[in-house]
Design a protein around this motif. Structure first.
Motif, PDB file in Angstrom:
ATOM      1  N   UNK A  20       0.841  -1.197   0.000  1.00 56.37           N
ATOM      2  CA  UNK A  20       0.000   0.000   0.000  1.00 56.37           C
ATOM      3  C   UNK A  20       0.876   1.247   0.000  1.00 56.37           C
ATOM      4  N   UNK A  21       0.372   2.305  -0.610  1.00 54.96           N
ATOM      5  CA  UNK A  21       1.023   3.605  -0.581  1.00 54.96           C
ATOM      6  C   UNK A  21      -0.057   4.663  -0.386  1.00 54.96           C
ATOM      7  N   UNK A  22       0.332   5.804   0.145  1.00 55.02           N
ATOM      8  CA  UNK A  22      -0.632   6.885   0.352  1.00 55.02           C
ATOM      9  C   UNK A  22       0.050   8.225   0.134  1.00 55.02           C
ATOM     10  N   UNK A  23      -0.762   9.176  -0.291  1.00 55.58           N
ATOM     11  CA  UNK A  23      -0.280  10.540  -0.504  1.00 55.58           C
ATOM     12  C   UNK A  23      -1.234  11.477   0.229  1.00 55.58           C
ATOM     13  N   UNK A  24      -0.681  12.383   1.040  1.00 52.01           N
ATOM     14  CA  UNK A  24      -1.454  13.397   1.738  1.00 52.01           C
ATOM     15  C   UNK A  24      -1.252  14.704   0.988  1.00 52.01           C
ATOM     16  N   UNK A  25      -2.349  15.351   0.633  1.00 46.69           N
ATOM     17  CA  UNK A  25      -2.249  16.577  -0.140  1.00 46.69           C
ATOM     18  C   UNK A  25      -3.106  17.687   0.431  1.00 46.69           C
ATOM     19  N   UNK A  26      -2.913  18.876  -0.111  1.00 49.34           N
ATOM     20  CA  UNK A  26      -3.644  20.054   0.321  1.00 49.34           C
ATOM     21  C   UNK A  26      -4.103  20.830  -0.903  1.00 49.34           C
ATOM     22  N   UNK A  27      -5.396  21.125  -0.933  1.00 49.96           N
ATOM     23  CA  UNK A  27      -5.949  22.007  -1.961  1.00 49.96           C
ATOM     24  C   UNK A  27      -6.304  23.300  -1.239  1.00 49.96           C
ATOM     25  N   UNK A  28      -5.655  24.374  -1.618  1.00 55.82           N
ATOM     26  CA  UNK A  28      -5.883  25.656  -0.945  1.00 55.82           C
ATOM     27  C   UNK A  28      -7.208  26.272  -1.379  1.00 55.82           C
ATOM     28  N   UNK A  29      -7.941  26.799  -0.394  1.00 62.80           N
ATOM     29  CA  UNK A  29      -9.239  27.420  -0.650  1.00 62.80           C
ATOM     30  C   UNK A  29      -9.076  28.859  -1.097  1.00 62.80           C
ATOM     31  N   UNK A  30     -10.164  29.518  -1.464  1.00 59.51           N
ATOM     32  CA  UNK A  30     -11.516  28.965  -1.422  1.00 59.51           C
ATOM     33  C   UNK A  30     -11.723  27.947  -2.542  1.00 59.51           C
ATOM     34  N   UNK A  47       8.730   2.114   2.122  1.00 58.75           N
ATOM     35  CA  UNK A  47       9.700   2.281   3.213  1.00 58.75           C
ATOM     36  C   UNK A  47       9.005   2.468   4.562  1.00 58.75           C
ATOM     37  N   UNK A  48       7.816   3.068   4.567  1.00 60.55           N
ATOM     38  CA  UNK A  48       7.079   3.288   5.813  1.00 60.55           C
ATOM     39  C   UNK A  48       6.202   2.098   6.184  1.00 60.55           C
ATOM     40  N   UNK A  49       6.057   1.128   5.294  1.00 56.22           N
ATOM     41  CA  UNK A  49       5.241  -0.066   5.542  1.00 56.22           C
ATOM     42  C   UNK A  49       3.834   0.323   5.993  1.00 56.22           C
ATOM     43  N   UNK A  50       3.239   1.248   5.271  1.00 60.15           N
ATOM     44  CA  UNK A  50       1.922   1.768   5.604  1.00 60.15           C
ATOM     45  C   UNK A  50       0.846   0.761   5.204  1.00 60.15           C
ATOM     46  N   UNK A  51      -0.234   0.717   5.982  1.00 60.32           N
ATOM     47  CA  UNK A  51      -1.339  -0.176   5.672  1.00 60.32           C
ATOM     48  C   UNK A  51      -2.350   0.492   4.755  1.00 60.32           C
ATOM     49  N   UNK A  52      -3.526  -0.087   4.705  1.00 58.18           N
ATOM     50  CA  UNK A  52      -4.606   0.406   3.854  1.00 58.18           C
ATOM     51  C   UNK A  52      -5.291   1.585   4.540  1.00 58.18           C
ATOM     52  N   UNK A  53      -4.675   2.758   4.468  1.00 57.09           N
ATOM     53  CA  UNK A  53      -5.198   3.949   5.141  1.00 57.09           C
ATOM     54  C   UNK A  53      -6.562   4.312   4.582  1.00 57.09           C
ATOM     55  N   UNK A  54      -7.508   4.574   5.488  1.00 55.73           N
ATOM     56  CA  UNK A  54      -8.876   4.845   5.064  1.00 55.73           C
ATOM     57  C   UNK A  54      -9.487   6.071   5.719  1.00 55.73           C
ATOM     58  N   UNK A  55      -8.828   6.660   6.679  1.00 57.14           N
ATOM     59  CA  UNK A  55      -9.406   7.808   7.354  1.00 57.14           C
ATOM     60  C   UNK A  55      -8.339   8.792   7.776  1.00 57.14           C
ATOM     61  N   UNK A  56      -8.747  10.058   7.911  1.00 51.02           N
ATOM     62  CA  UNK A  56      -7.828  11.107   8.333  1.00 51.02           C
ATOM     63  C   UNK A  56      -8.577  12.099   9.210  1.00 51.02           C
ATOM     64  N   UNK A  57      -7.921  12.570  10.255  1.00 51.57           N
ATOM     65  CA  UNK A  57      -8.436  13.630  11.120  1.00 51.57           C
ATOM     66  C   UNK A  57      -7.302  14.616  11.337  1.00 51.57           C
ATOM     67  N   UNK A  58      -7.653  15.843  11.692  1.00 52.27           N
ATOM     68  CA  UNK A  58      -6.631  16.870  11.854  1.00 52.27           C
ATOM     69  C   UNK A  58      -6.923  17.749  13.054  1.00 52.27           C
ATOM     70  N   UNK A  59      -5.856  18.385  13.550  1.00 50.44           N
ATOM     71  CA  UNK A  59      -5.995  19.371  14.622  1.00 50.44           C
ATOM     72  C   UNK A  59      -4.922  20.428  14.432  1.00 50.44           C
ATOM     73  N   UNK A  60      -5.308  21.685  14.514  1.00 48.48           N
ATOM     74  CA  UNK A  60      -4.362  22.796  14.467  1.00 48.48           C
ATOM     75  C   UNK A  60      -3.854  23.017  15.887  1.00 48.48           C
ATOM     76  N   UNK A  79      -4.469  -7.869   8.115  1.00 47.66           N
ATOM     77  CA  UNK A  79      -3.433  -6.887   8.422  1.00 47.66           C
ATOM     78  C   UNK A  79      -3.657  -6.352   9.828  1.00 47.66           C
ATOM     79  N   UNK A  80      -2.768  -5.480  10.251  1.00 43.69           N
ATOM     80  CA  UNK A  80      -2.924  -4.798  11.528  1.00 43.69           C
ATOM     81  C   UNK A  80      -3.754  -3.528  11.342  1.00 43.69           C
ATOM     82  N   UNK A  81      -4.501  -3.155  12.377  1.00 41.78           N
ATOM     83  CA  UNK A  81      -5.115  -1.836  12.407  1.00 41.78           C
ATOM     84  C   UNK A  81      -4.029  -0.861  12.838  1.00 41.78           C
ATOM     85  N   UNK A  82      -3.875   0.221  12.110  1.00 39.06           N
ATOM     86  CA  UNK A  82      -2.798   1.174  12.381  1.00 39.06           C
ATOM     87  C   UNK A  82      -3.358   2.565  12.623  1.00 39.06           C
ATOM     88  N   UNK A  83      -2.688   3.305  13.487  1.00 41.98           N
ATOM     89  CA  UNK A  83      -2.973   4.714  13.704  1.00 41.98           C
ATOM     90  C   UNK A  83      -1.651   5.462  13.589  1.00 41.98           C
TER      91      UNK A  83
END
Length: 92
Positions: A20-30, A47-60, A79-83
């Motif tokens: 599995x691979x994942x990409x985190x991106x940002x689309x600037x508003x508006x 290299x990070x051995x990431x699993x099947x990422x399915x959710x994201x949360x954020x905090x400033x 697989x393992x559940x990962x956070x």
């Protein structure tokens, strides 16, 4: 959606026999009807051995940093559940 109207994206990639691979991106508003490619914030690959990422949360954070949590499930015990916790200093 981030404070200020920016959009955080989680793009997942997988094909049989490959990790599995994942990409985190940002689309600037508006945000509007136009198509825009997300700005790359993080790339998680073999290299990070990431699993099947399915959710994201954020905090400033008070110092302006952006903390992201990414979660994967165990795919019915295969697989393992990962956070994952990622910190982007100074925010995005």
């Amino acid at each position: 959606m981030l404070p200020g109207g920016d959009l955080l994206t989680l793009e997942r990639f997988w094909r049989p026999g490959a990790p599995f691979q994942a990409r985190i991106g940002l689309v600037r508003g508006p945000l509007g009807p136009q198509d825009r490619e997300p700005e790359l914030l993080a790339l998680l690959g073999p290299a990070e051995d990431v699993g099947n990422l399915e959710g994201v949360a954020q905090r400033k954070e008070p110092d302006g940093a952006l903390t992201l949590w990414l979660i994967s499930d165990n795919n019915y015990g295969e697989q393992l559940t990962e956070l994952w916790e990622l910190s982007l200093p100074g925010g995005a």
